[in-house]
Design an enzyme around this catalytic site. Sequence first.
Site, mmCIF file in Angstrom:
data_model
loop_
_atom_site.group_PDB
_atom_site.id
_atom_site.type_symbol
_atom_site.label_atom_id
_atom_site.label_comp_id
_atom_site.label_asym_id
_atom_site.label_seq_id
_atom_site.Cartn_x
_atom_site.Cartn_y
_atom_site.Cartn_z
ATOM 1 N N SER A 9 0.835 -1.209 0.000
ATOM 2 C CA SER A 9 0.000 0.000 0.000
ATOM 3 C C SER A 9 0.863 1.250 0.000
ATOM 4 C CB SER A 9 -0.899 0.015 1.235
ATOM 5 O OG SER A 9 -1.478 1.307 1.355
ATOM 6 N N HIS A 34 -1.093 -1.208 -4.298
ATOM 7 C CA HIS A 34 -2.381 -0.975 -3.625
ATOM 8 C C HIS A 34 -2.553 0.529 -3.374
ATOM 9 C CE1 HIS A 34 -5.815 -2.364 -1.164
ATOM 10 N NE2 HIS A 34 -5.475 -1.430 -0.298
ATOM 11 N N ASP A 36 -4.974 3.338 -1.763
ATOM 12 C CA ASP A 36 -6.063 3.544 -0.802
ATOM 13 C C ASP A 36 -6.725 4.898 -1.016
ATOM 14 O OD1 ASP A 36 -6.149 1.184 0.901
ATOM 15 O OD2 ASP A 36 -4.105 1.724 1.465
ATOM 16 N N MET A 38 -9.624 7.422 -0.014
ATOM 17 C CA MET A 38 -10.529 7.708 1.124
ATOM 18 C C MET A 38 -11.140 9.094 0.951
ATOM 19 S SD MET A 38 -8.282 6.295 4.307
ATOM 20 C CE MET A 38 -7.180 4.884 4.147
ATOM 21 N N HIS A 67 -8.383 0.539 -4.010
ATOM 22 C CA HIS A 67 -9.298 0.215 -2.900
ATOM 23 C C HIS A 67 -10.101 1.470 -2.568
ATOM 24 C CE1 HIS A 67 -9.503 -1.098 1.671
ATOM 25 N NE2 HIS A 67 -10.699 -1.056 1.095
ATOM 26 N N MET A 69 -12.458 3.428 -0.515
ATOM 27 C CA MET A 69 -13.128 3.571 0.791
ATOM 28 C C MET A 69 -13.902 4.886 0.726
ATOM 29 S SD MET A 69 -9.944 2.215 3.028
ATOM 30 C CE MET A 69 -8.862 2.522 1.636
ATOM 31 N N MET A 139 -11.128 -6.854 5.454
ATOM 32 C CA MET A 139 -10.386 -5.859 6.241
ATOM 33 C C MET A 139 -10.100 -6.417 7.634
ATOM 34 S SD MET A 139 -9.847 -3.208 4.329
ATOM 35 C CE MET A 139 -9.043 -2.260 5.629
ATOM 36 N N GLY A 144 -9.289 3.267 7.202
ATOM 37 C CA GLY A 144 -9.091 4.692 7.449
ATOM 38 C C GLY A 144 -7.633 5.097 7.632
ATOM 39 N N ASP A 174 -6.273 -7.055 4.232
ATOM 40 C CA ASP A 174 -5.699 -5.708 4.322
ATOM 41 C C ASP A 174 -5.843 -5.191 5.753
ATOM 42 O OD1 ASP A 174 -4.913 -3.077 3.880
ATOM 43 O OD2 ASP A 174 -6.576 -2.584 2.535
ATOM 44 N N GLY A 175 -4.705 -4.819 6.340
ATOM 45 C CA GLY A 175 -4.725 -4.206 7.665
ATOM 46 C C GLY A 175 -3.863 -4.951 8.664
ATOM 47 N N GLY A 176 -2.747 -4.334 9.059
ATOM 48 C CA GLY A 176 -1.876 -4.944 10.064
ATOM 49 C C GLY A 176 -1.166 -6.190 9.586
ATOM 50 N N GLY A 196 1.190 -2.079 4.135
ATOM 51 C CA GLY A 196 1.712 -0.722 3.982
ATOM 52 C C GLY A 196 2.924 -0.513 4.844
ATOM 53 N N SER A 197 2.707 -0.348 6.143
ATOM 54 C CA SER A 197 3.823 -0.014 7.029
ATOM 55 C C SER A 197 4.857 -1.132 7.095
ATOM 56 C CB SER A 197 3.308 0.356 8.422
ATOM 57 O OG SER A 197 2.292 -0.505 8.827
HETATM 58 C C1 DX5 Z 1 -6.457 0.973 5.698
HETATM 59 C C2 DX5 Z 1 -5.984 0.704 4.296
HETATM 60 C C3 DX5 Z 1 -4.805 -0.180 4.235
HETATM 61 C C4 DX5 Z 1 -3.577 0.352 4.921
HETATM 62 C C5 DX5 Z 1 -2.756 -0.803 5.365
HETATM 63 O O1 DX5 Z 1 -7.676 1.618 5.678
HETATM 64 O O2 DX5 Z 1 -7.001 0.115 3.515
HETATM 65 O O3 DX5 Z 1 -4.497 -0.551 2.899
HETATM 66 O O4 DX5 Z 1 -2.802 1.184 4.128
HETATM 67 O O5 DX5 Z 1 -1.734 -0.316 6.164
HETATM 68 P P1 DX5 Z 1 -0.949 -1.279 7.157
HETATM 69 O O6 DX5 Z 1 -0.389 -2.393 6.354
HETATM 70 O O7 DX5 Z 1 0.072 -0.373 7.740
HETATM 71 O O8 DX5 Z 1 -1.970 -1.761 8.158
HETATM 72 ZN ZN ZN Z 2 -6.416 -0.765 1.491
#
Ligand code: DX5
Ligand code: ZN
Length: 214
Positions: A9, A34, A36, A38, A67, A69, A139, A144, A174-176, A196-197
């Site tokens: 991401s 990816h 994101d 928003m 993605h 959102m 998710m 967010g 997706d997420g963590g 992402g991170s």
């Molecule tokens: C959150 C996003 C994710 C996010 C993931 O709303 O949809 O794609 O960037 O970030 P990490 O991998 O750091 O949880």
């Molecule tokens: Zn995402």
Amino acid sequence: MKKVIVSPSILSADFANLERDIELIQEGGADWVHVDVMDGHFVPNITIGVPVVKAIKPVSKIPLDVHLMIENPQNYIDDFVEAGADIITIHYEAAKDMTEDILTHIKSHGILAGLSIKPATPACEILKYLLTADMVLVMTVEPGFGGQAFMKDCSGKIPVIRQNAPENLIIQVDGGINKETGKICTELGANSLVAGSYIYKSDDIKAAIASLKE
Ligand code: DX5
Ligand code: ZN
């Protein structure tokens, strides 16, 4: 073992150096990018939109995994397709009764259609769309923000979806996601991981991406 599609991401990239940061993941073995999107309504954060997708399209050699959102996703599909999206994922909670029509519309452009569910939405609510969607995105954080902790309970939806899905359905999480949480998800039947991170904060992006494919 099935091949895992890794989709880093760019929410965790340096927005002043997006071209460089997309090249970094491409060279590191990423399968998709990816993106994101928003809107500050569906989620309490505003990130990037159509102009950024258009700007990164020429510098990305791998597919753009967008993605959404956002509320009223039906109003923006054509714009994102024109900007160069290769996969568009909408949220079930935003699409509701229009889910089938929006997925069909995305597919009519010859790209992949994804359907995402937030942590509070049970898998059983979307089983009727598994013949239409190319991908389901589970998710594992509240959408967010990047950098949140993986919600393990949400991963229980993965086998429910896998058991009810046609063989070629992509199940993305997706997420963590990191090496450990990614493994939990792939063992449960996911075959695409967004991170992402974990990837962008890593000292060795190539090794981080490879660790998600193990
Ligand atoms: C959150 C996003 C994710 C996010 C993931 O709303 O949809 O794609 O960037 O970030 P990490 O991998 O750091 O949880
Ligand atoms: Zn995402």
